[in-house]
Design a protein around this motif. Structure first.
Motif, PDB file in Angstrom:
ATOM      1  N   ARG A   1      41.896 -53.382 -11.047  1.00 30.98           N
ATOM      2  CA  ARG A   1      43.169 -53.931 -11.517  1.00 30.98           C
ATOM      3  C   ARG A   1      43.824 -54.787 -10.449  1.00 30.98           C
ATOM      4  NH1 ARG A   1      45.558 -48.819 -13.471  1.00 30.98           N
ATOM      5  NH2 ARG A   1      43.930 -48.329 -14.947  1.00 30.98           N
ATOM      6  N   ARG A   2      43.717 -54.302  -9.199  1.00 33.63           N
ATOM      7  CA  ARG A   2      44.308 -55.089  -8.122  1.00 33.63           C
ATOM      8  C   ARG A   2      43.589 -56.429  -7.968  1.00 33.63           C
ATOM      9  NH1 ARG A   2      44.259 -51.956  -2.908  1.00 33.63           N
ATOM     10  NH2 ARG A   2      43.823 -50.220  -4.313  1.00 33.63           N
ATOM     11  N   PHE A   3      42.265 -56.403  -8.062  1.00 32.87           N
ATOM     12  CA  PHE A   3      41.520 -57.663  -7.966  1.00 32.87           C
ATOM     13  C   PHE A   3      41.871 -58.594  -9.122  1.00 32.87           C
ATOM     14  CE2 PHE A   3      38.642 -55.756  -4.827  1.00 32.87           C
ATOM     15  CZ  PHE A   3      38.494 -56.846  -3.980  1.00 32.87           C
ATOM     16  N   VAL A   4      41.935 -58.044 -10.319  1.00 35.25           N
ATOM     17  CA  VAL A   4      42.224 -58.894 -11.478  1.00 35.25           C
ATOM     18  C   VAL A   4      43.630 -59.485 -11.360  1.00 35.25           C
ATOM     19  CG1 VAL A   4      42.605 -58.910 -13.976  1.00 35.25           C
ATOM     20  CG2 VAL A   4      40.594 -57.752 -13.029  1.00 35.25           C
ATOM     21  N   SER A   5      44.586 -58.661 -10.914  1.00 30.39           N
ATOM     22  CA  SER A   5      45.947 -59.199 -10.859  1.00 30.39           C
ATOM     23  C   SER A   5      46.113 -60.184  -9.701  1.00 30.39           C
ATOM     24  CB  SER A   5      46.995 -58.078 -10.805  1.00 30.39           C
ATOM     25  OG  SER A   5      46.805 -57.321  -9.648  1.00 30.39           O
ATOM     26  N   SER A   6      45.105 -60.275  -8.802  1.00 29.04           N
ATOM     27  CA  SER A   6      45.188 -61.300  -7.761  1.00 29.04           C
ATOM     28  C   SER A   6      44.947 -62.689  -8.338  1.00 29.04           C
ATOM     29  CB  SER A   6      44.197 -61.014  -6.630  1.00 29.04           C
ATOM     30  OG  SER A   6      42.863 -61.218  -7.071  1.00 29.04           O
TER      31      SER A   6
ATOM     32  N   SER B   1      35.236 -68.860 -22.604  1.00 32.31           N
ATOM     33  CA  SER B   1      35.658 -69.425 -23.896  1.00 32.31           C
ATOM     34  C   SER B   1      36.377 -68.444 -24.817  1.00 32.31           C
ATOM     35  CB  SER B   1      34.477 -70.026 -24.676  1.00 32.31           C
ATOM     36  OG  SER B   1      33.692 -70.801 -23.839  1.00 32.31           O
ATOM     37  N   ARG B   2      36.874 -67.340 -24.271  1.00 28.88           N
ATOM     38  CA  ARG B   2      37.652 -66.411 -25.098  1.00 28.88           C
ATOM     39  C   ARG B   2      39.010 -66.191 -24.451  1.00 28.88           C
ATOM     40  NH1 ARG B   2      34.366 -61.165 -26.275  1.00 28.88           N
ATOM     41  NH2 ARG B   2      33.403 -61.510 -24.248  1.00 28.88           N
ATOM     42  N   LEU B   3      40.010 -66.001 -25.293  1.00 31.00           N
ATOM     43  CA  LEU B   3      41.360 -65.847 -24.781  1.00 31.00           C
ATOM     44  C   LEU B   3      41.782 -64.381 -24.722  1.00 31.00           C
ATOM     45  CD1 LEU B   3      43.132 -68.665 -26.832  1.00 31.00           C
ATOM     46  CD2 LEU B   3      42.430 -68.745 -24.442  1.00 31.00           C
ATOM     47  N   PHE B   4      42.610 -64.068 -23.730  1.00 28.22           N
ATOM     48  CA  PHE B   4      43.246 -62.754 -23.701  1.00 28.22           C
ATOM     49  C   PHE B   4      44.462 -62.858 -22.806  1.00 28.22           C
ATOM     50  CE2 PHE B   4      42.473 -61.289 -19.405  1.00 28.22           C
ATOM     51  CZ  PHE B   4      41.477 -62.148 -18.999  1.00 28.22           C
ATOM     52  N   GLY B   5      45.383 -61.931 -22.984  1.00 26.84           N
ATOM     53  CA  GLY B   5      46.551 -61.953 -22.112  1.00 26.84           C
ATOM     54  C   GLY B   5      47.595 -60.958 -22.575  1.00 26.84           C
ATOM     55  N   THR B   6      48.654 -60.865 -21.802  1.00 23.38           N
ATOM     56  CA  THR B   6      49.749 -59.974 -22.140  1.00 23.38           C
ATOM     57  C   THR B   6      51.067 -60.726 -21.991  1.00 23.38           C
ATOM     58  OG1 THR B   6      48.488 -58.086 -21.328  1.00 23.38           O
ATOM     59  CG2 THR B   6      50.848 -57.746 -21.628  1.00 23.38           C
ATOM     60  N   LEU B   7      51.898 -60.606 -22.994  1.00 24.03           N
ATOM     61  CA  LEU B   7      53.225 -61.222 -22.954  1.00 24.03           C
ATOM     62  C   LEU B   7      54.282 -60.121 -22.930  1.00 24.03           C
ATOM     63  CD1 LEU B   7      52.727 -63.934 -25.731  1.00 24.03           C
ATOM     64  CD2 LEU B   7      52.539 -64.230 -23.242  1.00 24.03           C
TER      65      LEU B   7
ATOM     66  N   GLY C   1      30.621 -54.527 -15.447  1.00 22.98           N
ATOM     67  CA  GLY C   1      30.526 -54.931 -16.837  1.00 22.98           C
ATOM     68  C   GLY C   1      30.604 -56.438 -16.965  1.00 22.98           C
ATOM     69  N   ALA C   2      30.663 -56.915 -18.222  1.00 21.79           N
ATOM     70  CA  ALA C   2      30.810 -58.342 -18.481  1.00 21.79           C
ATOM     71  C   ALA C   2      32.154 -58.800 -17.915  1.00 21.79           C
ATOM     72  CB  ALA C   2      30.748 -58.610 -19.982  1.00 21.79           C
ATOM     73  N   VAL C   3      32.168 -59.997 -17.354  1.00 23.64           N
ATOM     74  CA  VAL C   3      33.377 -60.490 -16.696  1.00 23.64           C
ATOM     75  C   VAL C   3      34.576 -60.483 -17.655  1.00 23.64           C
ATOM     76  CG1 VAL C   3      34.422 -62.574 -15.702  1.00 23.64           C
ATOM     77  CG2 VAL C   3      32.219 -61.757 -14.876  1.00 23.64           C
ATOM     78  N   TYR C   4      34.349 -60.882 -18.897  1.00 24.12           N
ATOM     79  CA  TYR C   4      35.463 -60.885 -19.856  1.00 24.12           C
ATOM     80  C   TYR C   4      36.038 -59.473 -20.026  1.00 24.12           C
ATOM     81  CZ  TYR C   4      38.247 -61.586 -24.054  1.00 24.12           C
ATOM     82  OH  TYR C   4      39.291 -61.618 -24.937  1.00 24.12           O
ATOM     83  N   ASP C   5      35.163 -58.501 -20.190  1.00 23.06           N
ATOM     84  CA  ASP C   5      35.625 -57.120 -20.411  1.00 23.06           C
ATOM     85  C   ASP C   5      36.375 -56.584 -19.195  1.00 23.06           C
ATOM     86  OD1 ASP C   5      34.390 -57.267 -22.840  1.00 23.06           O
ATOM     87  OD2 ASP C   5      32.569 -56.233 -22.200  1.00 23.06           O
ATOM     88  N   VAL C   6      35.822 -56.843 -18.019  1.00 27.12           N
ATOM     89  CA  VAL C   6      36.443 -56.312 -16.804  1.00 27.12           C
ATOM     90  C   VAL C   6      37.804 -56.979 -16.560  1.00 27.12           C
ATOM     91  CG1 VAL C   6      36.212 -56.197 -14.279  1.00 27.12           C
ATOM     92  CG2 VAL C   6      34.270 -55.585 -15.744  1.00 27.12           C
ATOM     93  N   PHE C   7      37.891 -58.281 -16.827  1.00 22.72           N
ATOM     94  CA  PHE C   7      39.167 -58.968 -16.623  1.00 22.72           C
ATOM     95  C   PHE C   7      40.190 -58.605 -17.693  1.00 22.72           C
ATOM     96  CE2 PHE C   7      39.255 -62.265 -13.260  1.00 22.72           C
ATOM     97  CZ  PHE C   7      37.992 -62.087 -12.754  1.00 22.72           C
ATOM     98  N   SER C   8      39.735 -58.417 -18.932  1.00 27.21           N
ATOM     99  CA  SER C   8      40.721 -58.168 -19.988  1.00 27.21           C
ATOM    100  C   SER C   8      41.125 -56.695 -20.051  1.00 27.21           C
ATOM    101  CB  SER C   8      40.218 -58.662 -21.348  1.00 27.21           C
ATOM    102  OG  SER C   8      39.022 -58.016 -21.695  1.00 27.21           O
ATOM    103  N   ARG C   9      40.248 -55.792 -19.602  1.00 26.72           N
ATOM    104  CA  ARG C   9      40.569 -54.365 -19.606  1.00 26.72           C
ATOM    105  C   ARG C   9      40.078 -53.678 -18.348  1.00 26.72           C
ATOM    106  NH1 ARG C   9      40.339 -51.880 -25.283  1.00 26.72           N
ATOM    107  NH2 ARG C   9      41.112 -53.582 -26.542  1.00 26.72           N
ATOM    108  N   PRO C  10      40.609 -54.052 -17.197  1.00 28.83           N
ATOM    109  CA  PRO C  10      40.175 -53.381 -15.965  1.00 28.83           C
ATOM    110  C   PRO C  10      40.578 -51.921 -16.012  1.00 28.83           C
ATOM    111  CG  PRO C  10      42.141 -54.700 -15.544  1.00 28.83           C
ATOM    112  CD  PRO C  10      41.731 -54.978 -16.966  1.00 28.83           C
TER     113      PRO C  10
END
Ligand SMILES: Nc1ncnc2c1ncn2[C@@H]1O[C@H](COP(=O)(O)OP(=O)(O)OP(=O)(O)O)[C@@H](O)[C@H]1O
Ligand SMILES: [Mg+2]
Length: 356
Positions: free
Chosen positions: A241-246, A306-312, A226-235
């Motif tokens: 998930r393991r790749f993103v959390s690396s 250019s879009r923000l995402f994250g978890t606190l 999928g789009a990089v933003y989508d895959v990174f923000s909602r793997p």
């Protein structure tokens, strides 16, 4: 948006030492013209094999590969030769001719294609200027740094003005600073020459910096794309998930959560933010409203395309009723969950949060 590369139900198996190895198992993907498409996966996932079917260095056992309307998996002889000139390739080990100068390396594919001497001189000059190596034209590759050698590799791959560039771990032998410079050069190849790039890597950072879309491979299959933003923000797949959390450290793992609980005795929530367009400081506003203190104990917010995402992960301090109200208030601005007391329950709760 038109399609540059279509991979249709491609399977590939090898027989090695009497053993049959399935390198690709029914892979279907399409890559748009002008995009940068990342293919990520652990060693042995089938990334290189998949990439090599695009210029027919590997023949599928089943399925077909179409590049710019031409079924490359069915070509042979001169037609294949001509088609390969439309597709450049760069490699982890650069694969330069060590006995030739930089100029001769870049000139080589032009000579093979039958270009005239004048054409060759003009084109090589232009390419060496483009990659910033005009001054090094008469040197041998061994005198250049790894990053410079890869620039020569890129210039050589572009010699015949290909529509598509294939990159197989092109930055894996380089240090982080040099990697960024080479990735920046690849971005210019894409933007200024309009070249579609398919790049294979085991480094999620490369995907994050450069790619528009990404496919994650495991054991010969594409498990998520999928789009990089989508895959990174909602793997969604565990491997993704393991790749993103690396590269992103938004969510605490079970051990970090244990440590957090030992230190922080308040109620712990996780807040997922995504695509925020308002600049409402909702966390402090709501905490103040309900007379609750908050303490950010883990997490991060990242920018991607250019879009923000994250978890606190946030500790809320106050009397129970006020904390309940604060949680309800935050829920109107962002996805929020309260973590249950045990770590295992917390991990599955965090997944629900991201996919809410
Ligand atoms: N020519 C070959 N002969 C036999 N087996 C092969 C051949 N090429 C690849 N394989 C096998 O196919 C599988 C996929 O290999 P491939 O090189 O495509 O993986 P990869 O994702 O590129 O891995 P890496 O990150 O290590 O480069 C592996 O099990 C590999 O051993
Ligand atoms: Mg490989």
């Amino acid at each position: 948006m038109t399609t540059a590369i279509t991979i249709e139900h491609v399977s590939k198996s090898f027989t090695a030492g009497g053993q049959r190895v399935t390198a690709l198992d029914d892979v279907s993907l399409s890559i748009d013209r002008g995009e940068i498409f990342g293919i990520v996966g652990y060693s042995g996932a089938g990334k290189s094999t998949l990439l090599r079917t695009i210029n027919a260095l590997e023949r599928p056992t089943a399925g077909r590969v179409v590049v710019d309307g031409v079924e490359v998996s069915a070509l042979g002889g001169r037609a294949l030769h001509r088609q390969r000139q439309r597709i450049g390739m760069i490699f982890q080990r650069f694969n330069l001719l060590q006995s030739r100068t930089v100029f001769q390396n870049v000139a080589y594919p032009l000579r093979v294609a039958g270009a005239s001497k004048d054409e060759i001189v003009d084109r090589v000059d232009e390419l060496l200027r483009f990659v910033g190596l005009s001054e090094r034209a008469l040197e041998h590759p061994s005198r250049l740094s790894g990053g410079q050698q890869q620039r020569v590799g890129i210039a050589r791959a572009l010699a015949n003005r290909p529509d598509v560039l294939l990159s197989d771990e092109a930055t894996s032998a380089l240090d982080p600073q040099t990697t960024s410079e080479v990735l920046e050069l690849l971005r210019r190849v894409n933007r200024e020459y309009g070249v579609t790039i398919a790049l294979v890597t085991h480094e999620m950072e490369v995907v994050r910096e450069l790619a528009d879309r990404v496919a994650v491979m495991q054991q010969g299959t594409v498990v998520e794309h999928g789009a990089v933003y989508d895959v990174f923000s909602r793997p969604s797949h565990p491997t993704t998930r393991r790749f993103v959390s690396s590269v992103l450290h938004h969510l605490p793992d079970a051990e970090a959560l244990d440590r957090i609980r030992r230190v922080h005795r308040g109620r712990i929530v996780q807040i997922h933010v995504e695509n925020r367009e308002s600049n409402d400081p909702f966390l402090s506003r709501i905490a103040r409203q309900h007379d609750v203190d908050y303490n950010v104990v883990y997490g991060g917010v990242s920018e991607l395309q250019s879009r923000l995402f994250g978890t606190l992960t946030v500790e809320l301090l106050g009397n129970d009723l006020d904390v309940d109200r604060a949680i309800a208030g935050i829920a109107t601005s962002a996805a929020i969950i309260e973590l249950p007391p045990s770590a295992e329950q917390a991990t599955s709760a965090a997944e629900e949060l991201i996919h809410a």
